[in-house]
Design a protein around this motif. Structure first.
Motif, PDB file in Angstrom:
ATOM      1  N   MET A  24       0.831  -1.202   0.000  1.00 20.61           N
ATOM      2  CA  MET A  24       0.000   0.000   0.000  1.00 20.61           C
ATOM      3  C   MET A  24       0.868   1.255   0.000  1.00 20.61           C
ATOM      4  O   MET A  24       0.583   2.226  -0.712  1.00 20.61           O
ATOM      5  N   LEU A  25       1.942   1.249   0.800  1.00 22.36           N
ATOM      6  CA  LEU A  25       2.854   2.390   0.843  1.00 22.36           C
ATOM      7  C   LEU A  25       3.524   2.597  -0.507  1.00 22.36           C
ATOM      8  O   LEU A  25       3.643   3.740  -0.978  1.00 22.36           O
ATOM      9  N   SER A  26       3.947   1.517  -1.134  1.00 19.74           N
ATOM     10  CA  SER A  26       4.568   1.616  -2.453  1.00 19.74           C
ATOM     11  C   SER A  26       3.601   2.222  -3.466  1.00 19.74           C
ATOM     12  O   SER A  26       3.990   3.104  -4.248  1.00 19.74           O
ATOM     13  N   GLN A  27       2.375   1.777  -3.450  1.00 22.99           N
ATOM     14  CA  GLN A  27       1.369   2.323  -4.368  1.00 22.99           C
ATOM     15  C   GLN A  27       1.136   3.812  -4.104  1.00 22.99           C
ATOM     16  O   GLN A  27       1.059   4.618  -5.029  1.00 22.99           O
ATOM     17  N   TYR A  28       1.048   4.170  -2.814  1.00 24.03           N
ATOM     18  CA  TYR A  28       0.825   5.578  -2.455  1.00 24.03           C
ATOM     19  C   TYR A  28       1.997   6.441  -2.893  1.00 24.03           C
ATOM     20  O   TYR A  28       1.807   7.540  -3.430  1.00 24.03           O
ATOM     21  N   LEU A  29       3.225   5.931  -2.678  1.00 21.00           N
ATOM     22  CA  LEU A  29       4.403   6.718  -3.039  1.00 21.00           C
ATOM     23  C   LEU A  29       4.549   6.864  -4.547  1.00 21.00           C
ATOM     24  O   LEU A  29       5.093   7.867  -5.016  1.00 21.00           O
ATOM     25  N   GLN A  30       4.108   5.879  -5.295  1.00 21.68           N
ATOM     26  CA  GLN A  30       4.158   6.000  -6.744  1.00 21.68           C
ATOM     27  C   GLN A  30       3.213   7.076  -7.241  1.00 21.68           C
ATOM     28  O   GLN A  30       3.467   7.724  -8.253  1.00 21.68           O
ATOM     29  N   GLU A  31       2.133   7.294  -6.530  1.00 19.33           N
ATOM     30  CA  GLU A  31       1.145   8.292  -6.936  1.00 19.33           C
ATOM     31  C   GLU A  31       1.487   9.696  -6.450  1.00 19.33           C
ATOM     32  O   GLU A  31       1.014  10.674  -7.002  1.00 19.33           O
ATOM     33  N   HIS A  32       2.303   9.819  -5.406  1.00 20.80           N
ATOM     34  CA  HIS A  32       2.604  11.124  -4.807  1.00 20.80           C
ATOM     35  C   HIS A  32       4.116  11.342  -4.771  1.00 20.80           C
ATOM     36  O   HIS A  32       4.790  10.978  -3.820  1.00 20.80           O
ATOM     37  N   ARG A  33       4.631  11.963  -5.796  1.00 22.65           N
ATOM     38  CA  ARG A  33       6.082  12.191  -5.910  1.00 22.65           C
ATOM     39  C   ARG A  33       6.603  13.207  -4.891  1.00 22.65           C
ATOM     40  O   ARG A  33       7.743  13.130  -4.460  1.00 22.65           O
ATOM     41  N   ALA A  34       5.796  14.160  -4.479  1.00 19.38           N
ATOM     42  CA  ALA A  34       6.246  15.165  -3.501  1.00 19.38           C
ATOM     43  C   ALA A  34       6.540  14.516  -2.151  1.00 19.38           C
ATOM     44  O   ALA A  34       7.488  14.897  -1.461  1.00 19.38           O
ATOM     45  N   VAL A  35       5.753  13.517  -1.803  1.00 15.78           N
ATOM     46  CA  VAL A  35       5.967  12.811  -0.537  1.00 15.78           C
ATOM     47  C   VAL A  35       7.285  12.054  -0.575  1.00 15.78           C
ATOM     48  O   VAL A  35       8.024  11.994   0.404  1.00 15.78           O
ATOM     49  N   VAL A  36       7.602  11.476  -1.742  1.00 17.54           N
ATOM     50  CA  VAL A  36       8.857  10.734  -1.896  1.00 17.54           C
ATOM     51  C   VAL A  36      10.047  11.659  -1.681  1.00 17.54           C
ATOM     52  O   VAL A  36      11.015  11.307  -0.999  1.00 17.54           O
ATOM     53  N   ALA A  37       9.989  12.868  -2.238  1.00 15.36           N
ATOM     54  CA  ALA A  37      11.077  13.835  -2.065  1.00 15.36           C
ATOM     55  C   ALA A  37      11.221  14.221  -0.592  1.00 15.36           C
ATOM     56  O   ALA A  37      12.337  14.332  -0.075  1.00 15.36           O
ATOM     57  N   LEU A  38      10.100  14.403   0.083  1.00 14.46           N
ATOM     58  CA  LEU A  38      10.131  14.754   1.504  1.00 14.46           C
ATOM     59  C   LEU A  38      10.726  13.623   2.337  1.00 14.46           C
ATOM     60  O   LEU A  38      11.560  13.868   3.229  1.00 14.46           O
ATOM     61  N   ILE A  39      10.329  12.393   2.046  1.00 15.21           N
ATOM     62  CA  ILE A  39      10.859  11.240   2.791  1.00 15.21           C
ATOM     63  C   ILE A  39      12.351  11.078   2.526  1.00 15.21           C
ATOM     64  O   ILE A  39      13.128  10.796   3.446  1.00 15.21           O
ATOM     65  N   SER A  40      12.771  11.256   1.291  1.00 18.36           N
ATOM     66  CA  SER A  40      14.200  11.153   0.955  1.00 18.36           C
ATOM     67  C   SER A  40      15.020  12.183   1.720  1.00 18.36           C
ATOM     68  O   SER A  40      16.103  11.871   2.235  1.00 18.36           O
TER      69      SER A  40
END
Length: 104
Positions: free
Chosen positions: A53-69
């Motif tokens: 579920m997290l992987s699917q969510y992160l694929q849809e929301h690129r801004a969140v991925v940048a924040l987590i990185s």
């Protein structure tokens, strides 16, 4: 039946007591172990589902991925030295305790 050290010769009453006690205790212990294994399997399945579920969510929301990185990089910079020191200090303690335990 696994009786361990209780199979000593000359202790017939104790040996019979342990055999009877094991016959009574082993079935509930086996059932308990089976339940724990099933619960562990359920937890593992839940973790896998949550990661998907997290992987699917992160694929849809690129801004969140940048924040987590960015958070992960800052976390690594802040705690990498402390974690290295923890490993260096605790490693020899663990090894010495294991050595002391297995020398007996």
């Amino acid at each position: 039946m696994p009786t361990g050290i209780w199979t000593i010769e000359g202790h017939e009453r104790l040996y019979h007591f342990v055999i009877i006690a094991e016959c009574i205790v082993i079935p509930p212990c086996a059932m308990f172990s089976w339940c724990i294994d099933c619960m562990y399997l359920g937890f593992c399945a839940e973790v896998i589902i949550q990661f998907r579920m997290l992987s699917q969510y992160l694929q849809e929301h690129r801004a969140v991925v940048a924040l987590i990185s960015r958070f992960v990089k800052e976390f690594q910079q802040a705690f990498s030295l402390f974690l290295l020191l923890e490993f260096i200090v605790d490693g020899p303690f663990i090894c010495s305790e294991l050595l002391a335990a297995f020398e007996r």
